[in-house]
Design an enzyme around this catalytic site. Structure first.
Site, PDB file in Angstrom:
ATOM      1  N   HIS A  37       0.597  -0.928   0.012  1.00  0.00           N
ATOM      2  CA  HIS A  37      -0.086  -0.063   0.397  1.00  0.00           C
ATOM      3  C   HIS A  37       0.588   1.518   0.007  1.00  0.00           C
ATOM      4  O   HIS A  37       0.731   2.573  -0.201  1.00  0.00           O
ATOM      5  CB  HIS A  37      -1.015   0.007   1.168  1.00  0.00           C
ATOM      6  N   ARG A 189      -4.377 -10.073   3.823  1.00  0.00           N
ATOM      7  CA  ARG A 189      -4.996 -11.363   3.972  1.00  0.00           C
ATOM      8  C   ARG A 189      -3.869 -12.217   4.534  1.00  0.00           C
ATOM      9  O   ARG A 189      -3.620 -13.458   5.518  1.00  0.00           O
ATOM     10  CB  ARG A 189      -5.815 -12.373   2.996  1.00  0.00           C
TER      11      ARG A 189
HETATM   12  P1  AMP Z   1      -6.256  -3.490  -0.533  1.00  0.00           P
HETATM   13  O1  AMP Z   1      -6.194  -2.526   0.734  1.00  0.00           O
HETATM   14  O2  AMP Z   1      -6.025  -4.772  -0.328  1.00  0.00           O
HETATM   15  O3  AMP Z   1      -8.163  -3.485  -0.798  1.00  0.00           O
HETATM   16  O4  AMP Z   1      -5.883  -2.861  -1.302  1.00  0.00           O
HETATM   17  C1  AMP Z   1      -5.808  -1.633  -1.751  1.00  0.00           C
HETATM   18  C2  AMP Z   1      -4.458  -1.227  -3.052  1.00  0.00           C
HETATM   19  O5  AMP Z   1      -3.609  -1.552  -3.065  1.00  0.00           O
HETATM   20  C3  AMP Z   1      -5.178  -2.242  -4.056  1.00  0.00           C
HETATM   21  O6  AMP Z   1      -4.788  -0.992  -5.045  1.00  0.00           O
HETATM   22  C4  AMP Z   1      -4.273  -3.054  -4.431  1.00  0.00           C
HETATM   23  O7  AMP Z   1      -3.858  -3.916  -5.280  1.00  0.00           O
HETATM   24  C5  AMP Z   1      -3.159  -2.784  -3.857  1.00  0.00           C
HETATM   25  N1  AMP Z   1      -1.982  -3.852  -3.002  1.00  0.00           N
HETATM   26  C6  AMP Z   1      -2.217  -4.393  -2.578  1.00  0.00           C
HETATM   27  N2  AMP Z   1      -1.323  -5.519  -2.223  1.00  0.00           N
HETATM   28  C7  AMP Z   1      -0.016  -5.399  -2.889  1.00  0.00           C
HETATM   29  C8  AMP Z   1       1.011  -5.243  -2.904  1.00  0.00           C
HETATM   30  N3  AMP Z   1       1.292  -6.425  -2.060  1.00  0.00           N
HETATM   31  N4  AMP Z   1       1.869  -4.333  -4.086  1.00  0.00           N
HETATM   32  C9  AMP Z   1       1.267  -3.660  -4.490  1.00  0.00           C
HETATM   33  N5  AMP Z   1      -0.316  -3.055  -4.226  1.00  0.00           N
HETATM   34  C10 AMP Z   1      -0.743  -3.826  -3.881  1.00  0.00           C
END
Ligand code: AMP
Length: 283
Positions: A37, A189
């Site tokens: 993030h 997760r």
């Molecule tokens: P989430 O909080 O899981 O909904 O993710 C928020 C944003 O962070 C989304 O655009 C995800 O694709 C991105 N994201 C989550 N994990 C990663 C990661 N390991 N590397 C890069 N971006 C990520």
């Protein structure tokens, strides 16, 4: 960093920046922030004068039997991390602020085609929830640029299609996946995994690399390569949701003539569903 929980205060803040001629970058998240993030936030900072990060665990994108209630919420730690990377505002709306008419009465946005396969097939309604909340957030923030992780490759393609189809002014940027040194893609997760499961989960990346090397050395028997990957992972205790090499544009199973491919993977480790992907170019 401004901490904002109402749409009106968010609009006031963004309008003030705009009047000063400043550009606005936006990073939507569900919180429990990790270095993946923060990489998005840093990209946004490098690209825009001001950066808004939203943290909202969106009930509309969770299925009835999924982990909405268990999803980790770590707001204080998240705020400290956002300050450390220079975010200008964090938007923390309540469910009532986001869905005043309730979820069932809510107008929704659906992106046809790309939403139907893979995560869309395994999680009915998931991409409708994602497309709807992202549209709403885009309308609230009205960013110049928005940043999404390639970790959620299908989601990124859904959002690109959404912005194009609805003639949105926002420019959508994809950011490469941030990984642990083991290769495991960072994910909120991963916190559901024991240390032993986490160590095992790094096999997904190793197997993706092995499959990619197979294709790059000329093997076009994609189904055989997928089957080998699945049986290697099943031997380590994973259960397959999907594991498929697809055309990166259409998400149809890869064919001999395709040049731009992506390997899409979703595996269960116990109850925890892990997704990952790898882009592969054939010459
Ligand atoms: P989430 O909080 O899981 O909904 O993710 C928020 C944003 O962070 C989304 O655009 C995800 O694709 C991105 N994201 C989550 N994990 C990663 C990661 N390991 N590397 C890069 N971006 C990520």
């Amino acid at each position: 960093m401004k901490v904002i929980d109402s749409i009106s205060a968010l609009r006031d803040t963004v309008n003030t920046w705009r009047r000063n001629g400043e550009t606005v970058g936006f990073v939507p998240t569900m919180g429990n922030l990790h270095d993946g993030h923060l990489k998005l936030v840093k990209k946004a900072k490098a690209h825009n004068d001001k950066v808004v990060v939203s943290i909202f665990v969106n009930p509309m994108q969770f299925g009835a039997n999924e982990d909405l209630d268990a999803y980790p919420r770590t707001i204080e730690e998240d705020k400290a991390k956002l300050i450390s990377v220079g975010a200008d505002a964090v938007f923390l709306p309540s469910v009532a602020e986001m869905y005043p008419a309730g979820l069932d009465a809510q107008t929704f946005v659906e992106v046809p085609g790309i939403s139907d396969s893979h995560c869309g097939a395994s999680r009915p309604g998931h991409f409708r929830g994602v497309a709807t909340v992202v549209t709403k957030l885009f309308n609230m923030v009205q960013p110049d640029d928005a940043f999404f992780g390639e970790k959620d490759f299908q989601q990124l393609q859904v959002i690109r299609a959404l912005a194009r189809d609805l003639s949105m002014a926002v420019k959508v940027h994809g950011v490469p996946t941030e990984r642990e040194t083991s290769g495991l893609a960072m994910s909120s997760r991963n916190g559901y995994l024991t240390d032993a499961e986490k160590a095992t989960a790094s096999a997904i990346f190793a197997e993706m690399q092995r499959l990619k090397a197979g294709i790059e050395s000329g093997n076009t028997n994609f189904v055989e390569l997928e089957n080998i990957m699945v049986s290697n992972l099943e031997a380590k205790g994973f259960k397959k949701d999907y594991c498929q090499v697809v055309n990166a544009a259409t998400f149809e199973p890869a064919s001999d003539s395709d040049k731009e491919l992506v390997l899409l993977v979703a595996m269960f480790m116990g109850k925890t569903r892990l997704i990952d992907n790898m882009q592969i170019t054939r010459d």
